[in-house]
Design an enzyme around this catalytic site. Structure first.
Site, PDB file in Angstrom:
ATOM      1  N   TRP A 163      -3.698 -36.143 -31.940  1.00 16.55           N
ATOM      2  CA  TRP A 163      -4.648 -37.138 -31.411  1.00 16.55           C
ATOM      3  C   TRP A 163      -5.727 -37.523 -32.411  1.00 16.55           C
ATOM      4  O   TRP A 163      -6.496 -38.449 -32.172  1.00 16.55           O
ATOM      5  CB  TRP A 163      -5.300 -36.598 -30.124  1.00 16.55           C
ATOM      6  CG  TRP A 163      -4.401 -36.673 -28.929  1.00 16.55           C
ATOM      7  CD1 TRP A 163      -3.067 -36.985 -28.908  1.00 16.55           C
ATOM      8  CD2 TRP A 163      -4.774 -36.428 -27.563  1.00 16.55           C
ATOM      9  NE1 TRP A 163      -2.595 -36.943 -27.622  1.00 16.55           N
ATOM     10  CE2 TRP A 163      -3.618 -36.612 -26.776  1.00 16.55           C
ATOM     11  CE3 TRP A 163      -5.973 -36.073 -26.946  1.00 16.55           C
ATOM     12  CZ2 TRP A 163      -3.633 -36.458 -25.395  1.00 16.55           C
ATOM     13  CZ3 TRP A 163      -5.985 -35.911 -25.564  1.00 16.55           C
ATOM     14  CH2 TRP A 163      -4.820 -36.103 -24.796  1.00 16.55           C
ATOM     15  N   LYS A 164      -5.836 -36.754 -33.505  1.00 13.92           N
ATOM     16  CA  LYS A 164      -6.899 -37.003 -34.493  1.00 13.92           C
ATOM     17  C   LYS A 164      -8.260 -36.998 -33.779  1.00 13.92           C
ATOM     18  O   LYS A 164      -8.416 -36.282 -32.787  1.00 13.92           O
ATOM     19  CB  LYS A 164      -6.618 -38.294 -35.255  1.00 13.92           C
ATOM     20  CG  LYS A 164      -5.185 -38.311 -35.796  1.00 13.92           C
ATOM     21  CD  LYS A 164      -4.895 -39.379 -36.802  1.00 13.92           C
ATOM     22  CE  LYS A 164      -3.457 -39.216 -37.286  1.00 13.92           C
ATOM     23  NZ  LYS A 164      -3.096 -40.174 -38.354  1.00 13.92           N
ATOM     24  N   SER A 167       3.844 -43.566 -38.359  1.00 17.83           N
ATOM     25  CA  SER A 167       4.259 -44.746 -37.597  1.00 17.83           C
ATOM     26  C   SER A 167       5.528 -44.539 -36.767  1.00 17.83           C
ATOM     27  O   SER A 167       6.338 -45.451 -36.620  1.00 17.83           O
ATOM     28  CB  SER A 167       4.409 -45.963 -38.520  1.00 17.83           C
ATOM     29  OG  SER A 167       3.152 -46.301 -39.102  1.00 17.83           O
ATOM     30  N   GLY A 188       1.017 -39.795 -34.395  1.00 21.09           N
ATOM     31  CA  GLY A 188      -0.412 -40.061 -34.281  1.00 21.09           C
ATOM     32  C   GLY A 188      -0.689 -41.043 -33.157  1.00 21.09           C
ATOM     33  O   GLY A 188      -0.713 -40.690 -31.977  1.00 21.09           O
ATOM     34  N   GLY A 189      -0.877 -42.311 -33.519  1.00 17.95           N
ATOM     35  CA  GLY A 189      -1.281 -43.350 -32.567  1.00 17.95           C
ATOM     36  C   GLY A 189      -0.495 -43.361 -31.267  1.00 17.95           C
ATOM     37  O   GLY A 189      -1.081 -43.467 -30.180  1.00 17.95           O
TER      38      GLY A 189
END
Ligand code: G3P
Length: 250
Positions: free
Chosen positions: A12-13, A213, A234-235
């Protein structure tokens, strides 16, 4: 097959507050028992949410992990969190040497090694991240860069229990660009060969994830690449539906 159980991990950073527990609950409730027989699922929220994410996934096979650690077990290191502290909260994994830590916090390969040892000392599985920049790739140095990062970072005698490797090309992170399957296959094969040299027989059991990505739309293609044993996301891990879409590539 490789015999390696795939791992789909979300990073999630620096995103998420208590409201984001709904995302973890959505992931928990959306994973079918049949899928969970095939793959391991991990969420690495910010440290502030580890405890509540552990509670939200209690009794489910979803693991919770940290995104970073200090190499030492305790001491005068204001603002830092040790592997023991993460383990105490119920974390099972911790990301080590993410490219953002390397870029913004000047983490070196030796520092990554020390942190990986710290993770192992506390009984956590360290996810050691490696990856080249676009400039390094264009110079034809991608393989030598990631091999060196792996060789220096990995603890001696690493096992599948305490170590996962993640290949994240820096230029693919958050950019919407990914290497071709052939480019990923080349790097993963090279990392696997290096692992063999470093840890011998155990190498065949250690998972190597791809990150950068990964989205529901490309997950199937990327996860099918030889020697890709899962994803570091990630995102797309911030939205339950997207993360579930990636898990469902298996
Ligand atoms: O650690 C995962 C990450 O660096 C990839 O990020 O947003 O490209 O999936 P993203």
């Amino acid at each position: 097959g490789s015999g390696r159980r795939p791992l789909v991990a979300g990073n999630w950073k620096m995103n998420g507050t208590r409201a984001s527990l709904a995302t973890v609950e959505g992931i928990r409730d959306g994973l079918s028992p049949a899928l969970l027989e095939k793959i391991d699922v991990l969420i690495c929220p910010p440290a502030t949410l580890i405890s509540s994410c552990v509670a939200a996934t209690y009794g489910s096979p979803i693991a919770i992990g940290g995104q970073n650690l200090h190499a030492r077990p305790s001491g005068a290191f204001t603002g830092s969190i040790s592997a023991e502290m993460l383990a105490d909260l119920g974390a099972k994994y911790v990301i080590v040497g993410h490219s953002e830590r390397r870029a913004y916090h000047h983490e070196t390969d030796d520092g990554v090694h020390a942190k990986a040892l710290g993770a192992r000392r506390a009984g956590l599985c360290g996810i050691i991240c490696v990856g080249e920049t676009m400039e390094e790739r264009e110079q034809g140095r991608a393989l030598s860069i990631v091999r060196a990062q792996l060789a220096i970072g990995i603890p001696k005698g690493a096992t599948a229990q305490d170590t996962v490797i993640a290949y994240e090309p820096v230029w693919a992170i958050g950019s919407g660009r990914t290497p071709t399957p052939a480019e990923i296959a080349e790097v993963h094969a090279s990392l696997r060969e290096m692992l063999d040299k470093l840890v011998g027989e155990e190498a065949a059991k250690i998972r190597i994830l791809y990150g950068g990505s990964v989205k529901p739309g490309n997950a199937r293609e990327l996860m099918a690449v030889e020697n890709v044993d899962g994803a570091l996301v990630g995102g797309a891990s911030l939205v339950a539906e997207d993360f579930l879409g990636i898990c469902n590539a298996y």
